[in-house]
Design a protein around this motif. Structure first.
Motif, short mmCIF file in Angstrom:
data_model
loop_
_atom_site.label_atom_id
_atom_site.label_comp_id
_atom_site.label_asym_id
_atom_site.label_seq_id
_atom_site.Cartn_x
_atom_site.Cartn_y
_atom_site.Cartn_z
N PRO A 12 0.84 -1.20 0.00
CA PRO A 12 0.00 0.00 0.00
C PRO A 12 0.87 1.25 0.00
O PRO A 12 2.03 1.20 0.43
N GLU A 55 -3.73 10.35 -1.12
CA GLU A 55 -4.52 9.12 -1.12
C GLU A 55 -4.61 8.56 0.30
O GLU A 55 -3.61 8.43 0.98
N SER A 106 -5.71 5.22 1.82
CA SER A 106 -6.01 3.85 1.44
C SER A 106 -6.85 3.15 2.49
O SER A 106 -7.00 3.63 3.61
N SER A 107 -7.36 1.99 2.13
CA SER A 107 -8.12 1.17 3.06
C SER A 107 -7.31 0.93 4.32
O SER A 107 -6.12 0.60 4.25
N PHE A 120 -8.15 11.51 -2.54
CA PHE A 120 -8.85 10.25 -2.75
C PHE A 120 -8.98 9.54 -1.41
O PHE A 120 -7.99 9.38 -0.71
N GLU A 166 -10.18 5.89 -0.41
CA GLU A 166 -10.62 4.60 -0.92
C GLU A 166 -11.61 3.96 0.05
O GLU A 166 -11.67 4.33 1.22
N ALA A 167 -12.36 2.97 -0.44
CA ALA A 167 -13.25 2.20 0.42
C ALA A 167 -12.42 1.64 1.57
O ALA A 167 -11.34 1.09 1.37
N GLY A 198 -11.00 3.48 3.80
CA GLY A 198 -10.18 4.59 4.32
C GLY A 198 -11.08 5.56 5.06
O GLY A 198 -12.30 5.57 4.87
#
Length: 84
Positions: free
Chosen positions: A15, A35, A37-38, A59, A61-62, A64
């Protein structure tokens, strides 16, 4: 202070690094994509201002989490870097 992932090289399947912690009352110029991240969390403290430059994006993410801790007296502000 600049904030942005820029070009980051990571191993296959690794990641991206988590976003850095942000300091309350600081103005950040977002110059590259950020970003979340999850499994990662970006917390933006009260009084923080994020000025986003051309082409930069945030961004989440799903899985996160983005936590924005602004208040009526000490808001968090998202704006274009071109508005300053």
């Amino acid at each position: 202070m600049e904030l942005g992932c820029g070009e980051v090289t990571v191993g296959a399947g690794a990641p991206p690094p988590p976003p850095p912690p942000l300091d309350a009352g600081t103005v950040y110029l977002v110059t590259a994509d950020v970003e979340v991240s999850s499994g990662q969390t970006l917390t933006i403290p009260a009084g923080t201002r994020l000025e986003v430059g051309n082409g930069a994006q945030l961004f989440v993410e799903a899985g996160g989490t983005l936590t924005v801790n602004g208040t009526a007296v000490n808001p968090v502000m998202f704006t274009s870097a071109h508005d300053t």
